[in-house]
Design a protein around this motif. Sequence first.
Motif, PDB file in Angstrom:
ATOM      1  N   PRO A  55       0.786  -1.239   0.000  1.00  0.00           N
ATOM      2  CA  PRO A  55       0.000   0.000   0.000  1.00  0.00           C
ATOM      3  C   PRO A  55       0.820   1.293   0.000  1.00  0.00           C
ATOM      4  O   PRO A  55       0.271   2.352  -0.290  1.00  0.00           O
ATOM      5  CB  PRO A  55      -0.824  -0.114   1.284  1.00  0.00           C
ATOM      6  N   GLU A  56       2.064   1.223   0.276  1.00  0.00           N
ATOM      7  CA  GLU A  56       2.864   2.448   0.346  1.00  0.00           C
ATOM      8  C   GLU A  56       3.413   2.820  -1.030  1.00  0.00           C
ATOM      9  O   GLU A  56       2.699   3.328  -1.860  1.00  0.00           O
ATOM     10  CB  GLU A  56       3.995   2.272   1.368  1.00  0.00           C
ATOM     11  N   LYS A  57       4.648   2.534  -1.271  1.00  0.00           N
ATOM     12  CA  LYS A  57       5.353   2.994  -2.474  1.00  0.00           C
ATOM     13  C   LYS A  57       4.807   2.397  -3.772  1.00  0.00           C
ATOM     14  O   LYS A  57       4.599   3.102  -4.748  1.00  0.00           O
ATOM     15  CB  LYS A  57       6.835   2.676  -2.369  1.00  0.00           C
ATOM     16  N   LEU A  58       4.584   1.095  -3.807  1.00  0.00           N
ATOM     17  CA  LEU A  58       4.175   0.454  -5.055  1.00  0.00           C
ATOM     18  C   LEU A  58       2.782   0.890  -5.477  1.00  0.00           C
ATOM     19  O   LEU A  58       2.534   1.118  -6.659  1.00  0.00           O
ATOM     20  CB  LEU A  58       4.242  -1.067  -4.947  1.00  0.00           C
ATOM     21  N   ALA A  59       1.866   1.033  -4.545  1.00  0.00           N
ATOM     22  CA  ALA A  59       0.491   1.409  -4.886  1.00  0.00           C
ATOM     23  C   ALA A  59       0.468   2.702  -5.695  1.00  0.00           C
ATOM     24  O   ALA A  59      -0.289   2.826  -6.665  1.00  0.00           O
ATOM     25  CB  ALA A  59      -0.351   1.545  -3.621  1.00  0.00           C
ATOM     26  N   LYS A  60       1.299   3.654  -5.323  1.00  0.00           N
ATOM     27  CA  LYS A  60       1.362   4.927  -6.046  1.00  0.00           C
ATOM     28  C   LYS A  60       1.906   4.738  -7.457  1.00  0.00           C
ATOM     29  O   LYS A  60       1.443   5.367  -8.401  1.00  0.00           O
ATOM     30  CB  LYS A  60       2.244   5.916  -5.288  1.00  0.00           C
ATOM     31  N   LEU A  61       2.860   3.876  -7.605  1.00  0.00           N
ATOM     32  CA  LEU A  61       3.509   3.651  -8.893  1.00  0.00           C
ATOM     33  C   LEU A  61       2.620   2.891  -9.879  1.00  0.00           C
ATOM     34  O   LEU A  61       2.750   3.049 -11.094  1.00  0.00           O
ATOM     35  CB  LEU A  61       4.814   2.878  -8.652  1.00  0.00           C
ATOM     36  N   LEU A  62       1.698   2.089  -9.387  1.00  0.00           N
ATOM     37  CA  LEU A  62       0.890   1.233 -10.260  1.00  0.00           C
ATOM     38  C   LEU A  62       0.032   2.005 -11.254  1.00  0.00           C
ATOM     39  O   LEU A  62      -0.377   1.457 -12.269  1.00  0.00           O
ATOM     40  CB  LEU A  62       0.015   0.293  -9.417  1.00  0.00           C
ATOM     41  N   ASP A  63      -0.229   3.273 -10.991  1.00  0.00           N
ATOM     42  CA  ASP A  63      -1.004   4.087 -11.938  1.00  0.00           C
ATOM     43  C   ASP A  63      -0.196   4.431 -13.186  1.00  0.00           C
ATOM     44  O   ASP A  63      -0.783   4.775 -14.214  1.00  0.00           O
ATOM     45  CB  ASP A  63      -1.473   5.386 -11.274  1.00  0.00           C
TER      46      ASP A  63
END
Length: 84
Positions: free
Chosen positions: A43-51
């Motif tokens: 939920p932290e770093k990767l979640a933001k990148l997935l967009d």
Amino acid sequence: MVTIVVRYFASARAAADLDEEKVTLPDGARVADAVARLRELHPEKLAKLLDAVSYLLDGVAVRDLTRPLTEGAELDVLPPFAGG
């Protein structure tokens, strides 16, 4: 249930803090379901990148996130790359 292998590259690898992982999803799952699960798992770093990332499913570019997943499929997470 279907289990896939998710492989991370470049900044996606750094954000997930993994090279790859196995993800189990319900039967009938699609790429979008896998992406939603990745957001839950990271939920932290990767979640933001997935967009902003691109996906390869078994080596083929995925533009339609409704593509179904099969047992043992490989989903590659590729962040945007600069240059050519």
